[in-house]
Design a protein around this motif. Structure first.
Motif, short mmCIF file in Angstrom:
data_model
loop_
_atom_site.label_atom_id
_atom_site.label_comp_id
_atom_site.label_asym_id
_atom_site.label_seq_id
_atom_site.Cartn_x
_atom_site.Cartn_y
_atom_site.Cartn_z
N LEU A 53 0.88 -1.17 0.00
CA LEU A 53 0.00 0.00 0.00
C LEU A 53 0.92 1.22 0.00
O LEU A 53 1.62 1.48 0.97
CB LEU A 53 -0.89 0.00 1.25
N LEU A 54 0.93 1.94 -1.14
CA LEU A 54 1.79 3.12 -1.28
C LEU A 54 0.95 4.35 -1.05
O LEU A 54 0.04 4.63 -1.83
CB LEU A 54 2.32 3.18 -2.71
N GLN A 72 -1.65 3.85 -4.13
CA GLN A 72 -1.69 2.67 -4.99
C GLN A 72 -1.61 1.39 -4.17
O GLN A 72 -0.96 1.36 -3.13
CB GLN A 72 -0.49 2.66 -5.95
N LEU A 73 -2.26 0.35 -4.68
CA LEU A 73 -2.08 -0.99 -4.13
C LEU A 73 -1.37 -1.81 -5.20
O LEU A 73 -1.79 -1.82 -6.37
CB LEU A 73 -3.45 -1.61 -3.80
N MET A 74 -0.29 -2.47 -4.81
CA MET A 74 0.49 -3.24 -5.77
C MET A 74 0.69 -4.66 -5.26
O MET A 74 0.84 -4.88 -4.06
CB MET A 74 1.89 -2.64 -5.94
N GLN A 75 0.75 -5.59 -6.21
CA GLN A 75 1.16 -6.96 -5.86
C GLN A 75 2.63 -7.05 -6.25
O GLN A 75 2.98 -6.85 -7.42
CB GLN A 75 0.33 -7.96 -6.63
N VAL A 76 3.48 -7.33 -5.27
CA VAL A 76 4.92 -7.33 -5.50
C VAL A 76 5.45 -8.76 -5.39
O VAL A 76 5.39 -9.37 -4.32
CB VAL A 76 5.63 -6.42 -4.46
N THR A 77 5.98 -9.29 -6.51
CA THR A 77 6.49 -10.66 -6.46
C THR A 77 8.02 -10.70 -6.40
O THR A 77 8.61 -11.71 -6.08
CB THR A 77 5.99 -11.48 -7.66
N CYS A 112 -7.79 1.10 4.89
CA CYS A 112 -7.77 -0.21 5.56
C CYS A 112 -8.60 -1.23 4.80
O CYS A 112 -8.14 -2.35 4.53
CB CYS A 112 -8.40 -0.06 6.93
N ALA A 113 -9.83 -0.85 4.48
CA ALA A 113 -10.74 -1.79 3.83
C ALA A 113 -10.16 -2.28 2.51
O ALA A 113 -10.18 -3.48 2.22
CB ALA A 113 -12.09 -1.11 3.60
N LYS A 114 -9.58 -1.37 1.73
CA LYS A 114 -9.08 -1.77 0.41
C LYS A 114 -7.79 -2.59 0.52
O LYS A 114 -7.56 -3.52 -0.25
CB LYS A 114 -8.86 -0.53 -0.45
N ALA A 115 -6.95 -2.23 1.48
CA ALA A 115 -5.70 -2.98 1.66
C ALA A 115 -6.00 -4.42 2.08
O ALA A 115 -5.40 -5.38 1.57
CB ALA A 115 -4.82 -2.30 2.69
N LEU A 116 -6.98 -4.58 2.98
CA LEU A 116 -7.35 -5.92 3.43
C LEU A 116 -8.00 -6.72 2.30
O LEU A 116 -7.76 -7.91 2.14
CB LEU A 116 -8.28 -5.85 4.65
N LEU A 151 -4.61 -1.01 10.81
CA LEU A 151 -4.11 -2.09 9.94
C LEU A 151 -3.57 -3.24 10.78
O LEU A 151 -3.86 -4.41 10.51
CB LEU A 151 -3.02 -1.57 9.01
N ASN A 152 -2.80 -2.89 11.82
CA ASN A 152 -2.21 -3.94 12.66
C ASN A 152 -3.28 -4.80 13.31
O ASN A 152 -3.19 -6.02 13.32
CB ASN A 152 -1.32 -3.32 13.74
N SER A 153 -4.32 -4.16 13.87
CA SER A 153 -5.30 -4.96 14.59
C SER A 153 -6.15 -5.78 13.61
O SER A 153 -6.45 -6.94 13.89
CB SER A 153 -6.13 -4.10 15.54
N ALA A 154 -6.47 -5.20 12.45
CA ALA A 154 -7.25 -5.98 11.48
C ALA A 154 -6.45 -7.17 10.97
O ALA A 154 -6.97 -8.28 10.83
CB ALA A 154 -7.66 -5.08 10.32
N ALA A 155 -5.15 -6.96 10.73
CA ALA A 155 -4.31 -8.04 10.20
C ALA A 155 -4.12 -9.14 11.25
O ALA A 155 -4.13 -10.33 10.91
CB ALA A 155 -2.96 -7.47 9.77
N ARG A 156 -3.97 -8.72 12.50
CA ARG A 156 -3.78 -9.71 13.58
C ARG A 156 -4.93 -10.70 13.63
O ARG A 156 -4.72 -11.91 13.76
CB ARG A 156 -3.67 -8.97 14.93
N HIS A 157 -6.13 -10.19 13.47
CA HIS A 157 -7.31 -11.06 13.50
C HIS A 157 -7.27 -12.12 12.41
O HIS A 157 -7.82 -13.20 12.56
CB HIS A 157 -8.58 -10.22 13.31
#
Ligand code: KG4
Ligand code: ZN
Length: 331
Positions: free
Chosen positions: A133-134, A141-146, A248-252, A279-285
């Motif tokens: 998430l930039l 922007q949201l990017m998929q980084v491989t 948050c919603a879009k990153a998740l 972000l941290n609390s949503a990701a932890r769940h």
């Protein structure tokens, strides 16, 4: 291999030396905030002139801090765009000239690639692949980084960037420049939930963003008949909540969609405490993990450019030919 990194895309002059074996040897940033504060925003011509004044001094200072002689530099990396044309030209001409004089490769780096890879400079870096998430002053922007150089755009802002929305809204409610961090600070003192602000594109079904309507909604509040200036902190809290809700919603959603479990957050707005907490609390769940750059590397700096240059060099990618000075302000 030692790479000298140079960043001059906007109002920070950044220089760093990154060593592919020993890591970051030193980095220095000069901020032009005081120079532009009186004008309420960055004045491009003043920015360019200040980069010219600061860059040679900062390079000397950084080399000394890194205990590195100029003759030990194996490559020079610089921000070639996007950014202010004049400001970019200062860094680009300096870098290309230095490369020519030293007889070493020069690498033009995309500013956002610098931000995107900056969390890899942290003590506990994320492994590829991840979602990034930039969130900077110019981009959302949201990017998929491989891998290095392997970036797929998942979604972006269709109008204002998140940082731009923070800055413009800050100006609107009477805060000084730079507005984003000041608005965030004021929001901490406010009580959210009093003003009903929109969550643009929250349910758009894609991973795109839009922030310009949010700024207009704030304008409508402060120019309305019931507005009381003593409610500014509460309004700041509601504005911040609205931006953070959407980010948050879009990153998740991006993590869900890609099936990835690592999120990297980079760019100036990534320094926002409220965004990090959410972000941290949503990701932890979900059992996911969020990675950030070191705090001092969230905003513009030379370290991320030196690092991106080193990674590209290691991958055998050198783009300049004949030391031509090229900048891409709208890259
Ligand atoms: O990445 P950056 O230093 O420069 C660009 O490449 O644009 O980001 C600067 C942006 C500005 O818009 C600034 O207001 C915003 O990041 N920013 C913040 C915070 N700190 C910086 N926005 C919200 N909360 C913060 N704590
Ligand atoms: Zn930036």
């Amino acid at each position: 291999m030692k790479v000298l990194g140079i960043e001059t895309s906007c109002d920070e002059t950044g220089v760093a030396v990154f060593d592919t074996d020993a890591g970051l040897l030193g980095h220095c940033v000069h901020s032009q905030i005081d120079l532009h504060a009186a004008y309420g925003g960055v004045v491009p011509e003043l920015a360019s002139r200040d980069h010219i004044r600061r860059l040679p001094v900062l390079v000397k200072q950084t080399l000394a801090a890194a205990s590195c002689e100029l003759s030990q530099v194996d490559a020079v990396a610089y921000t070639a765009g996007p950014g202010l044309a004049g400001a970019l030209l200062v860094g680009a001409s300096y870098a290309e000239s230095l490369g020519l004089a030293l007889g070493v490769p020069v690498l033009p780096i995309h500013h956002l690639e610098g931000h995107l890879l900056s969390p890899l400079l942290a003590a506990d870096p994320p492994a590829f692949p991840f979602v990034a998430l930039l969130v900077s002053g110019g981009h959302t922007q949201l990017m998929q980084v491989t891998g290095v150089g392997e970036y797929a755009l998942l979604g972006e802002s269709l109008d204002d960037a998140a940082g731009e929305a923070f800055d413009k809204t800050a100006k609107l409610i009477g805060l000084g420049y730079p507005g984003g961090p000041q608005l965030a600070k004021l929001a901490e003192a406010g009580r959210g939930g009093r003003f009903r602000l929109p969550r643009p594109m929250l349910r758009s079904g894609d991973l795109d963003f839009s922030f310009s309507g949010l700024k207009t909604a704030v304008l409508n509040v402060v120019s309305g008949p019931d507005w009381r200036p003593e409610d500014t902190a509460d309004l700041a809290a509601d504005f911040q909540d609205a931006v953070v809700d959407v980010l948050c919603a879009k990153a998740l959603k991006a993590l869900e969609q890609t099936g990835l479990s690592r999120l990297v957050v980079a760019g100036g707005v990534g320094a926002n405490h409220h965004l990090r907490e959410r972000l941290n609390s949503a990701a932890r769940h979900k059992g996911w993990r969020v990675y950030y750059p070191e705090p001092e590397l969230c905003t513009d700096n030379g370290a991320m450019i030196a690092f991106a240059g080193a990674r590209r060099l290691a991958a055998g990618q050198i783009a300049t030919e004949g030391h031509a000075v090229r900048v891409y302000p709208r890259w």
